[in-house]
Design a protein around this motif. Structure first.
Motif, PDB file in Angstrom:
ATOM      1  N   ARG A  77       0.882  -1.116  -0.030  1.00  0.00           N
ATOM      2  CA  ARG A  77      -0.028   0.135  -0.086  1.00  0.00           C
ATOM      3  C   ARG A  77       0.893   1.369  -0.115  1.00  0.00           C
ATOM      4  NH1 ARG A  77      -4.391  -1.626   4.290  1.00  0.00           N
ATOM      5  NH2 ARG A  77      -5.406  -3.625   3.501  1.00  0.00           N
ATOM      6  N   CYS A  78       1.859   1.361   0.775  1.00  0.00           N
ATOM      7  CA  CYS A  78       2.844   2.086   0.774  1.00  0.00           C
ATOM      8  C   CYS A  78       3.459   2.642  -0.265  1.00  0.00           C
ATOM      9  CB  CYS A  78       3.915   2.093   1.882  1.00  0.00           C
ATOM     10  SG  CYS A  78       3.337   2.202   3.507  1.00  0.00           S
ATOM     11  N   ALA A  79       4.119   1.263  -0.911  1.00  0.00           N
ATOM     12  CA  ALA A  79       4.498   1.446  -2.478  1.00  0.00           C
ATOM     13  C   ALA A  79       3.608   2.012  -3.339  1.00  0.00           C
ATOM     14  CB  ALA A  79       4.803   0.028  -2.690  1.00  0.00           C
ATOM     15  N   SER A 130       8.690  -2.486  11.615  1.00  0.00           N
ATOM     16  CA  SER A 130       8.367  -3.429  10.342  1.00  0.00           C
ATOM     17  C   SER A 130       6.874  -3.502  10.389  1.00  0.00           C
ATOM     18  CB  SER A 130       9.090  -4.812  10.521  1.00  0.00           C
ATOM     19  OG  SER A 130       8.583  -5.220  11.947  1.00  0.00           O
ATOM     20  N   ALA A 131       6.099  -3.148  11.502  1.00  0.00           N
ATOM     21  CA  ALA A 131       4.806  -3.424  11.652  1.00  0.00           C
ATOM     22  C   ALA A 131       3.859  -2.187  10.726  1.00  0.00           C
ATOM     23  CB  ALA A 131       4.282  -3.373  12.916  1.00  0.00           C
ATOM     24  N   VAL A 132       4.702  -1.219  10.469  1.00  0.00           N
ATOM     25  CA  VAL A 132       4.158  -0.092   9.857  1.00  0.00           C
ATOM     26  C   VAL A 132       3.016  -0.417   8.676  1.00  0.00           C
ATOM     27  CG1 VAL A 132       4.411   2.156   8.326  1.00  0.00           C
ATOM     28  CG2 VAL A 132       5.817   1.580  10.369  1.00  0.00           C
ATOM     29  N   ARG A 133       1.744  -0.073   8.497  1.00  0.00           N
ATOM     30  CA  ARG A 133       1.045  -0.365   7.531  1.00  0.00           C
ATOM     31  C   ARG A 133       0.221   1.124   7.121  1.00  0.00           C
ATOM     32  NH1 ARG A 133      -3.160  -4.344   8.527  1.00  0.00           N
ATOM     33  NH2 ARG A 133      -3.536  -4.378   6.243  1.00  0.00           N
ATOM     34  N   LEU A 134      -0.327   1.201   5.762  1.00  0.00           N
ATOM     35  CA  LEU A 134      -1.050   2.353   5.542  1.00  0.00           C
ATOM     36  C   LEU A 134      -2.537   2.066   5.706  1.00  0.00           C
ATOM     37  CD1 LEU A 134      -1.487   5.082   4.237  1.00  0.00           C
ATOM     38  CD2 LEU A 134      -1.245   4.111   1.951  1.00  0.00           C
ATOM     39  N   THR A 135      -3.062   2.489   6.560  1.00  0.00           N
ATOM     40  CA  THR A 135      -4.498   2.076   6.988  1.00  0.00           C
ATOM     41  C   THR A 135      -5.209   3.266   7.033  1.00  0.00           C
ATOM     42  OG1 THR A 135      -4.120   2.160   9.546  1.00  0.00           O
ATOM     43  CG2 THR A 135      -3.725   0.091   8.178  1.00  0.00           C
ATOM     44  N   TRP A 136      -6.721   3.297   7.352  1.00  0.00           N
ATOM     45  CA  TRP A 136      -7.442   4.605   7.291  1.00  0.00           C
ATOM     46  C   TRP A 136      -6.844   5.301   8.731  1.00  0.00           C
ATOM     47  CZ3 TRP A 136     -10.074   6.375   3.732  1.00  0.00           C
ATOM     48  CH2 TRP A 136     -10.808   5.544   2.851  1.00  0.00           C
TER      49      TRP A 136
END
Length: 266
Positions: A77-79, A130-136
């Motif tokens: 998602r970040c990519a 490493s747990a970073v995620r693109l979320t709302w």
């Protein structure tokens, strides 16, 4: 050896050098593509060299992306956001570059090589989340950085026809805080996207030599496999080898600037 045979051999060998570096260090090799195409392969037009290089960069990055994706080291998602913003920047950068005098563009490329070599000589840490995620929930924090940095890096990448991994990796770390291993894997999505956008822009202007691109990519694939195998054997010496390669990039950059110095005042 005939002129055609030399050109094919030079393109394949030059691609092999770029692929070897990419396989050995995971990045940085694409910065050598343009000078190799101009001074070794013999492409007369810097613009055609940049367009052809962009094709090779995109193809090489795609091949390197596969093992990172299988290893779960790509934040998709970040990519995606970073690449989308970067593609817009790449198209704008490529348009600006095509309007510039080829010799002056090549001289500027030499300056970039010097800066890249110096940046590559700095040791990078591996800390991060490493747990970073693109979320709302995280979009308000991550999106502005991903879009802004992605566009800026894409603009630079498109202007000089390079993958830009040396900028994408620290850019992703700055934007998201992910560890270096994830940033390297995720960056390849951007390299593929930026390279493809730049290549498309140059191709539409007739500034890609597809025959040379084919042999360059073929050499790059073989060199990449060799580099990956060599990297496993020389793991303990990678830092010293990386510093040596950074020094080579600086030296080549100085050579290009010295050769095209007059273009700055033309």
């Amino acid at each position: 050896m005939t002129a055609l045979a030399y050109t094919v051999a030079a393109a394949t060998g030059s691609g092999g050098i770029v692929g070897l570096v990419l396989g050995l260090f995971g990045g940085g090799g694409s910065i050598l593509a343009v000078p190799l195409l101009v001074y070794v392969v013999g492409i007369a037009s810097p613009h055609v060299a940049i367009g052809t290089s962009a094709v090779a960069v995109a193809a090489s990055a795609l091949g390197n992306l596969v093992p990172h994706a299988r290893g779960g080291r790509v934040k998709w998602r970040c990519a995606g956001v970073f690449a989308f913003a970067g593609v817009l920047g790449s198209l704008l950068g490529a348009t600006a570059a095509k309007a510039m005098d080829g010799e002056r563009l090549l001289a500027l490329f030499g300056l970039v090589m010097i800066g890249v070599g110096l940046a590559m000589s700095r040791r990078r840490g591996a800390v991060g989340d490493s747990a970073v995620r693109l979320t709302w929930e995280s979009a308000g924090r991550l999106l502005p950085m991903l879009i802004g940095i992605g566009f800026a890096v894409g603009l630079f990448s498109g202007f000089f026809g390079i993958g830009g991994g040396f900028l994408i990796v620290p850019g992703l770390v700055l934007a998201t805080g992910i560890p270096l291993a994830y940033a390297i894997g995720t960056s390849l999505v951007g390299v593929v996207s930026f390279g493809a956008a730049t290549a498309a822009s140059y191709a539409l202007s007739g500034l890609v030599d597809w025959t040379l691109a084919f042999f360059f990519v073929a050499g790059g694939l073989a060199g990449g496999w060799a580099g990956a195998a060599l990297g496993a054997r020389l793991a303990a010496r990678k830092q010293a080898l990386g510093l040596a390669f950074a020094g080579l990039v600086v030296v080549v950059g100085i050579f290009i600037v010295a050769k095209g110095f007059g273009a700055f005042f033309a």
